[in-house]
Design a protein around this motif. Structure first.
Motif, PDB file in Angstrom:
ATOM      1  N   TRP A  80     -31.708  36.687 -49.864  1.00 30.74           N
ATOM      2  CA  TRP A  80     -30.670  37.370 -49.103  1.00 30.74           C
ATOM      3  C   TRP A  80     -31.300  38.324 -48.094  1.00 30.74           C
ATOM      4  O   TRP A  80     -30.811  38.471 -46.981  1.00 30.74           O
ATOM      5  CB  TRP A  80     -29.719  38.121 -50.035  1.00 30.74           C
ATOM      6  CG  TRP A  80     -28.880  37.191 -50.836  1.00 30.74           C
ATOM      7  CD1 TRP A  80     -28.996  36.935 -52.181  1.00 30.74           C
ATOM      8  CD2 TRP A  80     -27.819  36.358 -50.378  1.00 30.74           C
ATOM      9  NE1 TRP A  80     -28.069  35.996 -52.573  1.00 30.74           N
ATOM     10  CE2 TRP A  80     -27.325  35.631 -51.473  1.00 30.74           C
ATOM     11  CE3 TRP A  80     -27.226  36.159 -49.140  1.00 30.74           C
ATOM     12  CZ2 TRP A  80     -26.277  34.734 -51.373  1.00 30.74           C
ATOM     13  CZ3 TRP A  80     -26.171  35.254 -49.035  1.00 30.74           C
ATOM     14  CH2 TRP A  80     -25.710  34.565 -50.139  1.00 30.74           C
ATOM     15  N   ARG A  81     -32.428  38.955 -48.458  1.00 29.27           N
ATOM     16  CA  ARG A  81     -33.095  39.882 -47.547  1.00 29.27           C
ATOM     17  C   ARG A  81     -33.595  39.136 -46.302  1.00 29.27           C
ATOM     18  O   ARG A  81     -33.563  39.667 -45.205  1.00 29.27           O
ATOM     19  CB  ARG A  81     -34.242  40.586 -48.258  1.00 29.27           C
ATOM     20  CG  ARG A  81     -34.842  41.732 -47.461  1.00 29.27           C
ATOM     21  CD  ARG A  81     -35.982  42.441 -48.175  1.00 29.27           C
ATOM     22  NE  ARG A  81     -35.761  42.744 -49.557  1.00 29.27           N
ATOM     23  CZ  ARG A  81     -35.035  43.766 -50.036  1.00 29.27           C
ATOM     24  NH1 ARG A  81     -34.447  44.580 -49.194  1.00 29.27           N
ATOM     25  NH2 ARG A  81     -34.902  43.965 -51.321  1.00 29.27           N
ATOM     26  N   GLN A  85     -29.394  40.505 -45.366  1.00 30.47           N
ATOM     27  CA  GLN A  85     -28.358  40.963 -46.286  1.00 30.47           C
ATOM     28  C   GLN A  85     -29.013  41.770 -47.397  1.00 30.47           C
ATOM     29  O   GLN A  85     -29.371  41.242 -48.441  1.00 30.47           O
ATOM     30  CB  GLN A  85     -27.585  39.775 -46.875  1.00 30.47           C
ATOM     31  CG  GLN A  85     -27.007  38.856 -45.832  1.00 30.47           C
ATOM     32  CD  GLN A  85     -26.028  39.563 -44.921  1.00 30.47           C
ATOM     33  OE1 GLN A  85     -25.209  40.351 -45.371  1.00 30.47           O
ATOM     34  NE2 GLN A  85     -26.115  39.297 -43.630  1.00 30.47           N
ATOM     35  N   GLU A  86     -29.200  43.048 -47.159  1.00 28.55           N
ATOM     36  CA  GLU A  86     -29.907  43.918 -48.100  1.00 28.55           C
ATOM     37  C   GLU A  86     -29.228  43.995 -49.460  1.00 28.55           C
ATOM     38  O   GLU A  86     -29.865  44.208 -50.466  1.00 28.55           O
ATOM     39  CB  GLU A  86     -30.050  45.327 -47.513  1.00 28.55           C
ATOM     40  CG  GLU A  86     -30.923  45.374 -46.281  1.00 28.55           C
ATOM     41  CD  GLU A  86     -32.345  44.904 -46.518  1.00 28.55           C
ATOM     42  OE1 GLU A  86     -32.931  45.249 -47.554  1.00 28.55           O
ATOM     43  OE2 GLU A  86     -32.860  44.174 -45.666  1.00 28.55           O
ATOM     44  N   TYR A  87     -27.909  43.814 -49.499  1.00 28.81           N
ATOM     45  CA  TYR A  87     -27.208  43.962 -50.774  1.00 28.81           C
ATOM     46  C   TYR A  87     -27.661  42.930 -51.798  1.00 28.81           C
ATOM     47  O   TYR A  87     -27.553  43.145 -52.988  1.00 28.81           O
ATOM     48  CB  TYR A  87     -25.686  43.878 -50.590  1.00 28.81           C
ATOM     49  CG  TYR A  87     -25.202  42.553 -50.057  1.00 28.81           C
ATOM     50  CD1 TYR A  87     -25.002  41.472 -50.894  1.00 28.81           C
ATOM     51  CD2 TYR A  87     -24.955  42.391 -48.697  1.00 28.81           C
ATOM     52  CE1 TYR A  87     -24.571  40.256 -50.400  1.00 28.81           C
ATOM     53  CE2 TYR A  87     -24.517  41.187 -48.196  1.00 28.81           C
ATOM     54  CZ  TYR A  87     -24.322  40.117 -49.060  1.00 28.81           C
ATOM     55  OH  TYR A  87     -23.909  38.922 -48.559  1.00 28.81           O
ATOM     56  N   GLY A  88     -28.137  41.797 -51.355  1.00 29.82           N
ATOM     57  CA  GLY A  88     -28.598  40.757 -52.274  1.00 29.82           C
ATOM     58  C   GLY A  88     -30.072  40.870 -52.588  1.00 29.82           C
ATOM     59  O   GLY A  88     -30.572  40.240 -53.510  1.00 29.82           O
ATOM     60  N   GLY A  89     -30.785  41.672 -51.785  1.00 30.48           N
ATOM     61  CA  GLY A  89     -32.202  41.925 -52.035  1.00 30.48           C
ATOM     62  C   GLY A  89     -33.062  40.682 -52.052  1.00 30.48           C
ATOM     63  O   GLY A  89     -32.909  39.787 -51.241  1.00 30.48           O
TER      64      GLY A  89
END
Length: 122
Positions: A80-81, A85-89
């Motif tokens: 995700w990163r 998309q930082e929320y998924g790391g």
């Protein structure tokens, strides 16, 4: 993520304890824990990078790509990163999403072949 965190992550992926990795590299069993507070020696860091088939730049946090230059990146899971998309790391995206991303990229490069040529020239 610190050097210690990256080594711990790679150890877990390999199914090994930090102590086992240290001992397999002829280090003291608590060396990696000492690296939480002090910088590793270059030759020791290089040895660990070779053990995990990665780069010292990855271990030092200078890049998030663990693959060595010149090696195919096909075994790297899209995270995700990677997609911003930082929320998924660092967790991998689902396989069906990966397939969708691959299809989109393929279609984009078919529509813009000049970009593929530009990357091949570099």
């Amino acid at each position: 993520m610190t050097v210690f965190d990256r080594i711990k992550k790679l150890s877990n992926k390999k199914g090994k304890s930090l102590q086992a990795v240290a001992e397999e590299n002829n280090f003291s069993s608590n060396l990696f824990y000492r690296w939480k507070k002090s910088d590793p020696k270059g030759k020791d860091l290089a040895k660990v990078a070779d053990y995990f088939n990665t780069t010292t730049d990855y271990l030092l946090g200078r890049t998030d790509d663990p693959t060595k230059p010149g090696e195919p990146n096909s075994n790297k899971e899209l995270t995700w990163r990677d997609l911003g998309q930082e929320y998924g790391g660092d967790s991998p995206v689902p396989d069906e999403f990966q397939t969708m991303v691959d299809s989109l990229a393929e279609g984009y490069f078919k529509a813009h072949p000049e970009l593929r040529k530009k990357n091949d020239d570099q």
